[in-house]
Design an enzyme around this catalytic site. Structure first.
Site, mmCIF file in Angstrom:
data_model
loop_
_atom_site.group_PDB
_atom_site.id
_atom_site.type_symbol
_atom_site.label_atom_id
_atom_site.label_comp_id
_atom_site.label_asym_id
_atom_site.label_seq_id
_atom_site.Cartn_x
_atom_site.Cartn_y
_atom_site.Cartn_z
ATOM 1 N N ARG A 1 20.852 -10.996 -19.525
ATOM 2 C CA ARG A 1 21.399 -12.131 -20.267
ATOM 3 C C ARG A 1 22.725 -11.651 -20.867
ATOM 4 O O ARG A 1 22.887 -11.491 -22.070
ATOM 5 C CB ARG A 1 20.437 -12.618 -21.355
ATOM 6 C CG ARG A 1 20.767 -14.043 -21.816
ATOM 7 C CD ARG A 1 19.823 -14.537 -22.915
ATOM 8 N NE ARG A 1 18.446 -14.641 -22.486
ATOM 9 C CZ ARG A 1 17.955 -15.622 -21.717
ATOM 10 N NH1 ARG A 1 18.754 -16.561 -21.264
ATOM 11 N NH2 ARG A 1 16.674 -15.633 -21.385
ATOM 12 N N CYS B 1 16.685 -19.962 -20.612
ATOM 13 C CA CYS B 1 17.804 -20.162 -19.692
ATOM 14 C C CYS B 1 18.115 -21.650 -19.516
ATOM 15 O O CYS B 1 19.281 -22.045 -19.431
ATOM 16 C CB CYS B 1 17.500 -19.543 -18.335
ATOM 17 S SG CYS B 1 17.200 -17.764 -18.400
#
Length: 210
Positions: free
Chosen positions: A130, A53
């Site tokens: 995601r 991330c």
């Protein structure tokens, strides 16, 4: 959170209007419908202070000007609290010398993630979050991508997809595999035999991009 979030989990599809919501972010309160009139990429990530991330957010921040030039806003989200988001954004700035210029939504109850179908309604955590939603100026979902927690997204591909969506809105053309802005595009094939010419590639004919 807005009442518009009363959407069946996992039901959001291309062509649907994105559910509206209002939430706290690192840039103050945000309402999704405030982005109407411009493109928006709304994307989730599994958690703050995680390696994959972090690389995504650094890359997105460094491409902020390019998204702005395409009249597209960015909006991130994870289940972490606002204070975690703020601390992570500060840590990214100190470590990588880049500021996160776009808001990051807090979603500790996973209400937004579930409404958008980012995670299953029975999920106990956000490990599968995601996902990216490409939302047009009318608030309609035009494309989605979903990656596993251990594979990062490509910002270059996000920009390519956005450019392709914007081009097909302006012109009646198709986008071929591997297309990049400025490349040739595909002509829409004729719908009747009388419109087919003698060219061998009538069903896959490349033309200059408008």
């Amino acid at each position: 959170m807005s009442d518009a979030l009363q959407v069946k989990s996992g039901s959001l599809r291309i062509g649907d209007v994105a559910p509206d919501f209002e939430a706290r972010t690192t840039r103050g309160p945000v309402k999704l419908s405030d982005y109407r009139g411009r493109w928006l990429i709304f994307f989730s990530h599994p958690a703050d202070f995680t390696p994959v991330c972090t690389t995504e957010f650094v890359a997105l921040a460094r491409h902020q000007d390019q998204f702005e030039a395409m009249d597209c806003a960015l909006l991130g989200l994870s289940v972490d609290s606002l204070y975690s988001h703020l601390a992570w954004a500060r840590a990214i700035e100190e470590k990588f010398d880049v500021k996160i210029p776009f808001p990051i939504v807090e979603d500790p109850s996973m209400a937004v993630g579930r409404a958008f179908g980012m995670i299953d309604e029975t999920a106990a955590d956000s490990a599968a979050m995601r996902t990216s939603y490409f939302i047009d100026p009318d608030g309609v979902v035009r494309a989605t991508t979903c990656y596993p927690h251990n594979v990062g997204r490509s910002v270059d591909e996000m920009i390519r997809l956005l450019a392709a969506l914007q081009l097909t809105d302006k012109a009646d053309v198709l986008i071929p595999e591997g297309w990049q802005p400025g490349d040739d595009v595909l002509q829409i094939p004729p719908l009747s035999a009388t419109d087919i010419n003698r060219e061998d590639d009538w069903f896959c004919h490349r033309v200059k991009a408008p």
